[in-house]
Design an enzyme around this catalytic site. Structure first.
Site, PDB file in Angstrom:
ATOM      1  N   THR A 100      36.061  24.678  44.046  1.00 48.49           N
ATOM      2  CA  THR A 100      35.558  23.315  44.273  1.00 48.49           C
ATOM      3  C   THR A 100      34.278  23.365  45.111  1.00 48.49           C
ATOM      4  OG1 THR A 100      37.787  22.415  44.225  1.00 48.49           O
ATOM      5  CG2 THR A 100      36.104  21.064  45.283  1.00 48.49           C
ATOM      6  N   SER A 111      28.075  41.860  55.807  1.00 48.28           N
ATOM      7  CA  SER A 111      28.730  42.742  54.832  1.00 48.28           C
ATOM      8  C   SER A 111      28.394  42.292  53.418  1.00 48.28           C
ATOM      9  CB  SER A 111      30.260  42.728  55.025  1.00 48.28           C
ATOM     10  OG  SER A 111      30.768  41.449  54.730  1.00 48.28           O
ATOM     11  N   ASN A 130      24.616  32.366  52.190  1.00 49.11           N
ATOM     12  CA  ASN A 130      25.367  33.385  51.440  1.00 49.11           C
ATOM     13  C   ASN A 130      26.826  33.498  51.886  1.00 49.11           C
ATOM     14  OD1 ASN A 130      25.741  36.248  50.144  1.00 49.11           O
ATOM     15  ND2 ASN A 130      26.068  36.533  52.349  1.00 49.11           N
ATOM     16  N   SER A 155      28.832  30.532  42.517  1.00 50.53           N
ATOM     17  CA  SER A 155      29.626  31.563  41.862  1.00 50.53           C
ATOM     18  C   SER A 155      29.920  31.130  40.434  1.00 50.53           C
ATOM     19  CB  SER A 155      30.939  31.716  42.635  1.00 50.53           C
ATOM     20  OG  SER A 155      31.868  32.466  41.896  1.00 50.53           O
ATOM     21  N   TYR A 167      38.073  27.128  46.936  1.00 51.44           N
ATOM     22  CA  TYR A 167      36.821  27.916  46.842  1.00 51.44           C
ATOM     23  C   TYR A 167      35.996  27.460  45.647  1.00 51.44           C
ATOM     24  CZ  TYR A 167      33.979  32.182  45.954  1.00 51.44           C
ATOM     25  OH  TYR A 167      32.966  33.073  45.712  1.00 51.44           O
ATOM     26  N   GLY A 227      26.017  35.159  56.704  1.00 50.85           N
ATOM     27  CA  GLY A 227      26.964  36.153  56.181  1.00 50.85           C
ATOM     28  C   GLY A 227      26.306  37.481  55.857  1.00 50.85           C
TER      29      GLY A 227
END
Ligand code: NAD
Length: 255
Positions: free
Chosen positions: A164, A22, A97, A149, A162, A19
């Site tokens: 989870t 960006s 990432n 996160s 997400y 990833g």
């Protein structure tokens, strides 16, 4: 702002980032290139990734290697990992990432949606690690950094699939760390707070939500992608030699 710290052991290191086209990933690509590392990155987005390569080359004089692949496709992921090793020597730093933070209401989630979400947000983290492990074992060293996160720690609504996956990444990090530690391979996670990328600005940021968020941080500044670079370099380098199976929360002191 990119960190001023230098980690001499990262000079010439073969680094693979998912990833990198960006957001935080693009900052990581630049940050590792600035350390003199040989950087390859996997992304699905062609134009954005070429733009990252152009920008990094302009800023540093070195061009990262963009490997186009969809991380949901495990075979394509394996080919990309092999190409990174062919081009730059065996990968000794892997940064998982890439992610997709699409919002979703519980009642609209189908089995296909769930599986697709996990196949971006959790599954590749295992299969990239599996793909780099033989070379890292042979080298007798390696550092794998998984981006989780703080969203699941703060009960973030609207994206249970997400969150989870992000919680699962911590379990995966610990499981891999135990398995790979005897080979000199460390596995850690970074849990960012709210980092204001282009995508965040385009899709989720409002002046009010950002101001409220920043007011709850100890450090009253909007976090930028470059703020994730220093912690990631530290975990990649031998400065963190005995640090493994951990999660570094980088959230400006929100939690
Ligand atoms: N931005 C934040 O506030 C924030 C907060 C907490 C955690 N994180 C985590 O940090 C990491 C980076 O986040 P970001 O905000 O920079 O993300 P982003 O959405 O801005 O960038 C993600 C990148 O991954 C790529 N990608 C998505 N799906 C792919 C696929 N199937 N195959 C290949 N590439 C694919 C995209 O093209 C993009 O370049 C993620 O793991 C995210 O969960 C971000």
């Amino acid at each position: 702002m990119m960190p001023s710290a230098k980690f001499p052991d990262l000079e010439g290191a073969s680094v693979l980032i998912t990833g990198g086209g960006s957001g935080i990933g693009a900052a990581l690509v630049e940050g590792f290139v600035l350390q003199g590392a040989k950087v390859a990155f996997i992304d699905i987005a062609d134009a954005a990734s070429q733009a990252v390569c152009d920008h990094v080359e302009q800023e540093t004089g070195a061009r990262p290697l963009f490997l186009k692949a969809d991380l949901r496709d495990i075979e394509a992921l394996r080919v990309a990992v092999a190409r990174a090793a062919e081009a730059h020597d065996r990968v000794t730093v892997l940064v998982n990432n890439a992610a997709l933070d699409d919002r979703h209401a519980i009642e609209n989630v189908t089995a296909d949606f769930w599986d697709n979400n996990q196949s971006i947000n959790l599954r590749p983290h295992f299969f990239t690690a599996q793909a780099v492990a033989p070379d890292m074992k042979e080298a007798g060293r390696g550092s794998i950094i998984n981006f989780t996160s703080t969203s699941f720690m703060i009960n973030h609504p609207n994206m249970p699939s997400y969150t989870t996956a992000k919680a699962g990444i911590i379990g995966l990090t610990k499981g891999l760390a135990g398995e790979l530690g005897p080979h000199g391979i460390r596995v850690n996670a970074i849990a960012p707070g709210w980092v204001i990328t282009e995508r965040q600005r385009d899709l989720w940021v409002t002046d009010e939500s950002l101001a409220t968020h920043v007011s709850r941080q100890c450090i009253k500044e909007v976090m930028q992608p470059a703020d994730m670079v220093g912690p990631c370099l530290f975990l990649a380098s031998d400065a963190s030699r005995m640090l493994t199976a951990q999660t570094l929360i980088v959230d400006g002191g929100f939690l």
